[in-house]
Design an enzyme around this catalytic site. Structure first.
Site, PDB file in Angstrom:
ATOM      1  N   HIS A  22     -36.206 -52.323 -54.899  1.00 26.20           N
ATOM      2  CA  HIS A  22     -35.793 -52.980 -54.112  1.00 26.20           C
ATOM      3  C   HIS A  22     -34.470 -54.094 -54.306  1.00 26.20           C
ATOM      4  O   HIS A  22     -34.608 -54.659 -55.285  1.00 26.20           O
ATOM      5  CB  HIS A  22     -36.773 -54.015 -53.456  1.00 26.20           C
ATOM      6  CG  HIS A  22     -36.415 -55.058 -52.426  1.00 26.20           C
ATOM      7  ND1 HIS A  22     -36.903 -56.276 -52.445  1.00 26.20           N
ATOM      8  CD2 HIS A  22     -35.844 -54.913 -51.164  1.00 26.20           C
ATOM      9  CE1 HIS A  22     -36.717 -56.779 -51.434  1.00 26.20           C
ATOM     10  NE2 HIS A  22     -35.805 -56.110 -50.553  1.00 26.20           N
ATOM     11  N   ASP A  30     -14.656 -43.657 -51.253  1.00 29.58           N
ATOM     12  CA  ASP A  30     -13.776 -42.433 -50.851  1.00 29.58           C
ATOM     13  C   ASP A  30     -12.793 -42.193 -52.044  1.00 29.58           C
ATOM     14  O   ASP A  30     -13.220 -42.433 -53.174  1.00 29.58           O
ATOM     15  CB  ASP A  30     -12.446 -43.068 -49.879  1.00 29.58           C
ATOM     16  CG  ASP A  30     -11.846 -44.243 -50.201  1.00 29.58           C
ATOM     17  OD1 ASP A  30     -11.493 -44.142 -51.594  1.00 29.58           O
ATOM     18  OD2 ASP A  30     -11.350 -45.222 -49.620  1.00 29.58           O
ATOM     19  N   ARG A 109     -10.997 -56.733 -51.477  1.00 31.42           N
ATOM     20  CA  ARG A 109     -10.680 -55.812 -52.251  1.00 31.42           C
ATOM     21  C   ARG A 109     -11.113 -56.019 -53.910  1.00 31.42           C
ATOM     22  O   ARG A 109     -11.979 -54.991 -54.494  1.00 31.42           O
ATOM     23  CB  ARG A 109      -9.305 -55.060 -52.172  1.00 31.42           C
ATOM     24  CG  ARG A 109      -8.950 -53.686 -52.972  1.00 31.42           C
ATOM     25  CD  ARG A 109      -7.694 -53.067 -52.756  1.00 31.42           C
ATOM     26  NE  ARG A 109      -6.609 -54.156 -53.196  1.00 31.42           N
ATOM     27  CZ  ARG A 109      -6.269 -54.093 -54.240  1.00 31.42           C
ATOM     28  NH1 ARG A 109      -6.600 -53.188 -55.191  1.00 31.42           N
ATOM     29  NH2 ARG A 109      -5.162 -54.915 -54.489  1.00 31.42           N
ATOM     30  N   GLY A 132     -12.607 -46.540 -47.431  1.00 32.23           N
ATOM     31  CA  GLY A 132     -13.970 -46.081 -47.234  1.00 32.23           C
ATOM     32  C   GLY A 132     -14.763 -46.364 -48.451  1.00 32.23           C
ATOM     33  O   GLY A 132     -15.273 -45.631 -49.056  1.00 32.23           O
TER      34      GLY A 132
END
Length: 144
Positions: A22, A30, A109, A132
């Protein structure tokens, strides 16, 4: 081959998903993402889109219901409101299985790159579409 298990989920990936606890985080990325640079275990799925990979993973992987954003994505072009078709597909799939309202957590990013180094593992696809990159927070399975 196993009955009821998508063959995209090979034994090693299933083992990783099972061993996660958990709150552990799974990064799905990607083809542009430097997965090996995270230093975390990398599962390479080949020519599959991140949306298909996550839809398959969510078939066996519960998202955390105790946090606000159990599903996070890399920010697109420094605009937290901008999404891609893959983001939209992943969110729709996740919403169909999650017990409460679900919205994206958005990570800039460079912060995403830092956060990925703390994840349990990385799933690398050959999806050529940029942005992605997503993080799934593992939840709990309650007895029925």
């Amino acid at each position: 081959m196993l009955k009821g298990i998508d063959p995209l989920l090979d034994g090693e990936l299933l083992r990783t998903l099972d061993q996660m606890g958990h709150g552990d985080q799974l990064v799905v990325v990607d083809s542009n993402y430097p997965a090996a640079a995270t230093g975390r275990p990398v599962h390479r799925l080949g020519r599959v889109g991140v949306d298909e990979a996550i839809a398959t993973i969510l078939g066996v992987f519960p998202l955390d219901s105790f946090i606000t954003h159990p599903l996070e994505r890399m920010e697109v072009e420094e605009d937290p409101n901008l999404t891609t078709p893959a983001h939209d597909a992943v969110l729709a799939t996740a919403r169909s299985t999650h017990p409460s309202d679900l919205e994206w957590g958005v990570i800039p990013r460079l912060e995403f790159y830092r956060r990925a180094r703390d994840a349990y593992a990385v799933v690398h696809t050959l999806d050529p579409r940029p942005w992605g990159c997503m993080i799934l927070h593992k939840g709990v399975i309650f007895p029925e």
